[in-house]
Design an enzyme around this catalytic site. Structure first.
Site, PDB file in Angstrom:
ATOM      1  N   HIS A  74      -4.864  -0.506   5.605  1.00 21.48           N
ATOM      2  CA  HIS A  74      -4.604   0.120   6.805  1.00 21.48           C
ATOM      3  C   HIS A  74      -5.317  -0.004   7.916  1.00 21.48           C
ATOM      4  CE1 HIS A  74      -7.327   2.987   4.891  1.00 21.48           C
ATOM      5  NE2 HIS A  74      -6.330   3.643   4.249  1.00 21.48           N
TER       6      HIS A  74
ATOM      7  N   HIS B  24       3.085  14.571   1.670  1.00 23.68           N
ATOM      8  CA  HIS B  24       2.498  15.755   1.297  1.00 23.68           C
ATOM      9  C   HIS B  24       3.468  16.766   1.938  1.00 23.68           C
ATOM     10  CE1 HIS B  24      -1.771  14.458   1.133  1.00 23.68           C
ATOM     11  NE2 HIS B  24      -1.519  13.506   1.931  1.00 23.68           N
TER      12      HIS B  24
ATOM     13  N   LYS C  19      -9.018  -0.062  -6.343  1.00 22.12           N
ATOM     14  CA  LYS C  19      -9.196   0.470  -4.995  1.00 22.12           C
ATOM     15  C   LYS C  19     -10.400   1.187  -4.822  1.00 22.12           C
ATOM     16  CE  LYS C  19      -7.759   2.071  -1.061  1.00 22.12           C
ATOM     17  NZ  LYS C  19      -6.665   2.726  -0.862  1.00 22.12           N
TER      18      LYS C  19
ATOM     19  N   ASN D 105      -4.929   7.412  -6.218  1.00 17.68           N
ATOM     20  CA  ASN D 105      -5.374   8.379  -6.096  1.00 17.68           C
ATOM     21  C   ASN D 105      -4.670   9.822  -6.394  1.00 17.68           C
ATOM     22  OD1 ASN D 105      -3.749   8.062  -3.839  1.00 17.68           O
ATOM     23  ND2 ASN D 105      -5.161   9.071  -2.242  1.00 17.68           N
TER      24      ASN D 105
ATOM     25  N   HIS E  58       1.130  -1.134  -0.184  1.00 16.13           N
ATOM     26  CA  HIS E  58       0.178   0.046   0.078  1.00 16.13           C
ATOM     27  C   HIS E  58       0.857   1.148   0.095  1.00 16.13           C
ATOM     28  CE1 HIS E  58      -3.797   2.404   1.505  1.00 16.13           C
ATOM     29  NE2 HIS E  58      -2.976   2.980   1.158  1.00 16.13           N
TER      30      HIS E  58
ATOM     31  N   LEU F  31      -5.347   9.191   7.899  1.00 16.92           N
ATOM     32  CA  LEU F  31      -6.577   8.456   7.868  1.00 16.92           C
ATOM     33  C   LEU F  31      -6.294   6.947   7.489  1.00 16.92           C
ATOM     34  CD1 LEU F  31      -8.752  11.320   6.326  1.00 16.92           C
ATOM     35  CD2 LEU F  31      -8.641  10.416   8.645  1.00 16.92           C
TER      36      LEU F  31
ATOM     37  N   ASP G  60       1.429   2.528   3.411  1.00 13.82           N
ATOM     38  CA  ASP G  60       0.601   3.671   3.289  1.00 13.82           C
ATOM     39  C   ASP G  60       1.279   4.984   3.470  1.00 13.82           C
ATOM     40  OD1 ASP G  60      -1.735   5.093   2.843  1.00 13.82           O
ATOM     41  OD2 ASP G  60      -2.694   5.330   4.833  1.00 13.82           O
TER      42      ASP G  60
ATOM     43  N   HIS H  62       1.467   5.392  -1.496  1.00 19.53           N
ATOM     44  CA  HIS H  62       1.291   6.452  -2.534  1.00 19.53           C
ATOM     45  C   HIS H  62       2.567   7.127  -2.956  1.00 19.53           C
ATOM     46  CE1 HIS H  62      -2.753   6.760  -1.034  1.00 19.53           C
ATOM     47  NE2 HIS H  62      -2.292   6.106   0.091  1.00 19.53           N
ATOM     48  N   VAL H  63       2.671   7.336  -4.140  1.00 21.91           N
ATOM     49  CA  VAL H  63       3.801   7.997  -4.595  1.00 21.91           C
ATOM     50  C   VAL H  63       3.713   9.231  -5.448  1.00 21.91           C
ATOM     51  CG1 VAL H  63       5.427   5.801  -4.727  1.00 21.91           C
ATOM     52  CG2 VAL H  63       4.287   6.380  -6.858  1.00 21.91           C
ATOM     53  N   ARG H  64       2.504   9.587  -5.674  1.00 22.45           N
ATOM     54  CA  ARG H  64       2.044  10.862  -6.422  1.00 22.45           C
ATOM     55  C   ARG H  64       2.661  10.888  -7.605  1.00 22.45           C
ATOM     56  NH1 ARG H  64      -1.284  10.729  -1.993  1.00 22.45           N
ATOM     57  NH2 ARG H  64      -0.534  11.869  -0.195  1.00 22.45           N
TER      58      ARG H  64
ATOM     59  N   HIS I  32     -10.430   1.356   1.341  1.00 24.91           N
ATOM     60  CA  HIS I  32     -10.384   2.392   2.646  1.00 24.91           C
ATOM     61  C   HIS I  32     -11.364   2.150   3.232  1.00 24.91           C
ATOM     62  CE1 HIS I  32      -8.951   6.124   4.141  1.00 24.91           C
ATOM     63  NE2 HIS I  32     -10.275   6.114   4.670  1.00 24.91           N
TER      64      HIS I  32
ATOM     65  N   ALA J  37      -3.909  14.675   5.502  1.00 27.41           N
ATOM     66  CA  ALA J  37      -3.955  13.356   6.034  1.00 27.41           C
ATOM     67  C   ALA J  37      -2.667  12.692   5.306  1.00 27.41           C
ATOM     68  CB  ALA J  37      -5.134  12.706   6.268  1.00 27.41           C
TER      69      ALA J  37
HETATM   70  C1  NCD Z   1      -3.542   8.828   1.909  1.00 23.27           C
HETATM   71  C2  NCD Z   1      -3.033   9.926   0.995  1.00 23.27           C
HETATM   72  O1  NCD Z   1      -2.478  11.068   1.314  1.00 23.27           O
HETATM   73  O2  NCD Z   1      -3.131   9.744  -0.309  1.00 23.27           O
HETATM   74  N1  NCD Z   1      -3.631   9.587   3.206  1.00 23.27           N
HETATM   75  C3  NCD Z   1      -3.590   9.119   4.418  1.00 23.27           C
HETATM   76  O3  NCD Z   1      -4.027   9.628   5.476  1.00 23.27           O
HETATM   77  N2  NCD Z   1      -3.730   7.686   4.404  1.00 23.27           N
HETATM   78  C4  NCD Z   1      -4.833   8.416   1.475  1.00 23.27           C
HETATM   79  C5  NCD Z   1      -5.226   7.191   2.162  1.00 23.27           C
HETATM   80  O4  NCD Z   1      -4.758   6.166   1.934  1.00 23.27           O
HETATM   81  O5  NCD Z   1      -6.503   7.073   2.710  1.00 23.27           O
HETATM   82 ZN    ZN Z   2      -3.360   5.104   1.615  1.00 22.03          ZN
HETATM   83 ZN    ZN Z   3      -6.897   4.936   2.585  1.00 24.10          ZN
END
Ligand code: NCD
Ligand code: ZN
Ligand code: ZN
Length: 347
Positions: free
Chosen positions: A174, A251, A99, A41, A13, A219, A247, A15-17, A136, A263
Site C-alpha cells: 500500500h 471493520h 508479512k 493479522n 493485498h 493506514l 488492502d 484482509h478477510v478476517r 507495512h 483503520a
Molecule cells: C489494515 C487492517 O485493518 O487490517 N488496516 C488498514 O488501515 N490498512 C491493516 C493494514 O494493512 O495496515
Molecule cells: Zn493491509
Molecule cells: Zn498495512
C-alpha cells in the site's frame, strides 16, 4: 454498452478476517478475483505454517458455490519466528510470503517486529530460501508526524534492507507517497509495490474536509494530492513493479464510526470498479489489465490466470451496508455512484 474484458485479476493485498466476518466478506472478493494474497493479522496472528494451512481451509469454506478462488497464504513475522519456520514456509506450495508489521503500526500489529534491524537474520533466511517479504512501511515513532511515517520508513529501514539483502524479494505494501513510488521505481527489479484504490482516488481531504469521514481512514493515511498524482502515474505507467493490492480491510460499521475509529477501507464489494474509475479518469483503461492481472502474478512467480472478467459501463449506486443481518460493514463509496460494474455472470 461500453465494456472492458480483462484476464481474471488477483488481489495482492487482502484482509478477510476469520469466523463470521470472513464468511460475510470473502464472497465479494471471490466474485471478482481469482486469487488473493491473504494478510495474516488475525487475533492471534497467523505465525506458523500449520496455522496458515488451517486458516486456508477456513477461507475455502467461505468461497461461494461456483466461484473459483485460491487464497495465497502469508505468515506474520515476529521477532521469535524460527529460521526453520521460514524454511518450511518457503517449501510449502500454499505459502507465498512473510508479512512484516512494525509493532504498533496498524490494526493487530502488536505482535509485530519492534526492532527491524534485529530481524536481519530472518531476512537473510528469507533471502536464502527465496520467500518474499511484504512490508507495512511506516515507522511507529510517536514523535514522527503520521503523514511522514512512510517516508521515514524508507529512509530508516527500507534502504538498508534493499542494500543488505540483494536477492530478497520485497513488496512495499500500500504505497502512499511520491517517495515510495520513486524509491521502488529506482530500485532493482525484485522490489515492487502494491497500490490501493483509495490511494488512487482520494487525497487526505476525503477524510477531513467538510466533516470527518471515518470510512476513508486507513493506514497509511491518505496523503496530499501531489502523492495521489504520483501513485496514479506509477499505476498507469506499465511498469511491472506496481500492481493491484486493494488492502480491503473490513471493520464493523460501528467500530469505524467511533470516537477512536479503526483503520481500514472496505473496498472488496466494488474493488475492480474503483480501479476502473481511477484508470479511466487518466484515460488509461488500456493499462488496467496488466496492473490487475499480470504484474502481481509475474512478481510472485505464479502463472497468469486463465479466464476473463468483464466490466460494463453502467452507472450504479454502491450499497450503504454490506455483510449480513448481524454484520454491517460500510463499503468504500457507500451510497455514491460508480460508473463501472463488474458483470459477475461472466467467467
Ligand atoms: C489494515 C487492517 O485493518 O487490517 N488496516 C488498514 O488501515 N490498512 C491493516 C493494514 O494493512 O495496515
Ligand atoms: Zn493491509
Ligand atoms: Zn498495512
Amino acid at each position: 454498452m461500453k465494456t472492458l474484458t480483462i484476464t481474471r485479476p488477483d488481489d495482492m493485498h487482502l484482509h478477510v478476517r476469520n469466523d463470521a466476518l470472513l464468511q460475510a466478506v470473502l464472497p465479494y472478493t471471490a466474485r471478482q478475483f481469482a486469487r488473493a494474497i491473504i494478510m495474516p493479522n488475525l487475533k492471534p496472528p497467523v505465525i506458523t505454517v500449520a496455522q496458515a494451512l488451517a486458516y486456508r481451509e477456513e477461507i475455502l469454506s467461505a468461497v461461494p458455490e461456483g466461484c473459483d478462488f485460491t487464497p495465497l497464504m502469508t505468515l506474520y513475522l515476529t521477532a521469535a519466528t524460527p529460521i526453520n519456520e521460514i524454511k518450511l514456509a518457503a517449501e510449502n506450495e500454499h505459502i507465498h510470503a512473510f508479512k512484516l508489521y512494525p509493532a504498533g503500526a496498524t490494526t493487530h500489529s502488536d505482535a509485530g517486529v519492534a526492532d527491524i534491524k534485529a530481524a536481519y537474520p530472518l531476512f537473510a533466511a528469507m533471502e536464502q530460501y527465496g520467500i518474499p517479504i511484504l512490508l507495512h512501511g511506516e515507522v511507529t515513532d510517536p514523535e514522527c508526524d503520521i503523514f511522514d511515517r512512510e517516508k521515514e520508513f524508507i529512509e530508516r529501514y527500507l534502504t538498508g534492507m534493499v542494500n543488505n539483502f540483494p536477492a530478497l524479494k520485497i513488496v512495499f505494501e500500500h504505497a502512499t507517497t511520491q517517495e515510495a513510488v520513486d524509491f521502488v521505481a529506482a530500485a532493482r527489479e525484485n522490489i515492487a509495490a502494491t497500490i490501493t484504490p483509495q490511494h488512487l482516488l482520494y487525497n487526505r481531504n476525503a477524510i477531513l474536509a467538510g466533516g470527518i469521514r471515518p470510512h476513508y481512514y486507513c493506514l497509511p493515511v491518505l496523503k496530499r494530492e501531489q502523492h495521489r498524482l504520483a501513485l496514479m502515474k506509477a499505476a498507469m505507467s506499465g511498469n511491472p513493479k506496481f500492481f493491484l493490492g486493494t488492502d480491503s480491510a473490513p471493520h464493523l460499521t460501528h467500530l469505524k464510526e467511533n470516537a477512536c475509529g479503526c483503520a481500514g477501507c472496505f473496498s472488496a464489494p466494488v474493488a475492480l470498479e474503483l480501479y476502473a474509475e481511477a484508470f479511466e479518469s487518466a484515460n488509461a483503461l488500456d493499462k488496467l489489465e496488466a496492473f490487475a492481472s499480470h504484474f502481481g502474478a509475474d512478481f510472485y512467480g505464479l502463472p497468469r490466470n486463465s479466464g476473463s472478467i468483464t466490466l460494463q459501463k453502467q452507472s450504479h449506486t454502491v450499497p450503504q451496508f454490506c455483510g449480513t443481518t448481524d454484520i454491517s460493514i460500510t463499503p468504500l463509496k457507500a451510497n455514491e455512484t460508480l460508473a463501472w460494474q463488474v458483470n459477475t455472470s461472466d467467467e
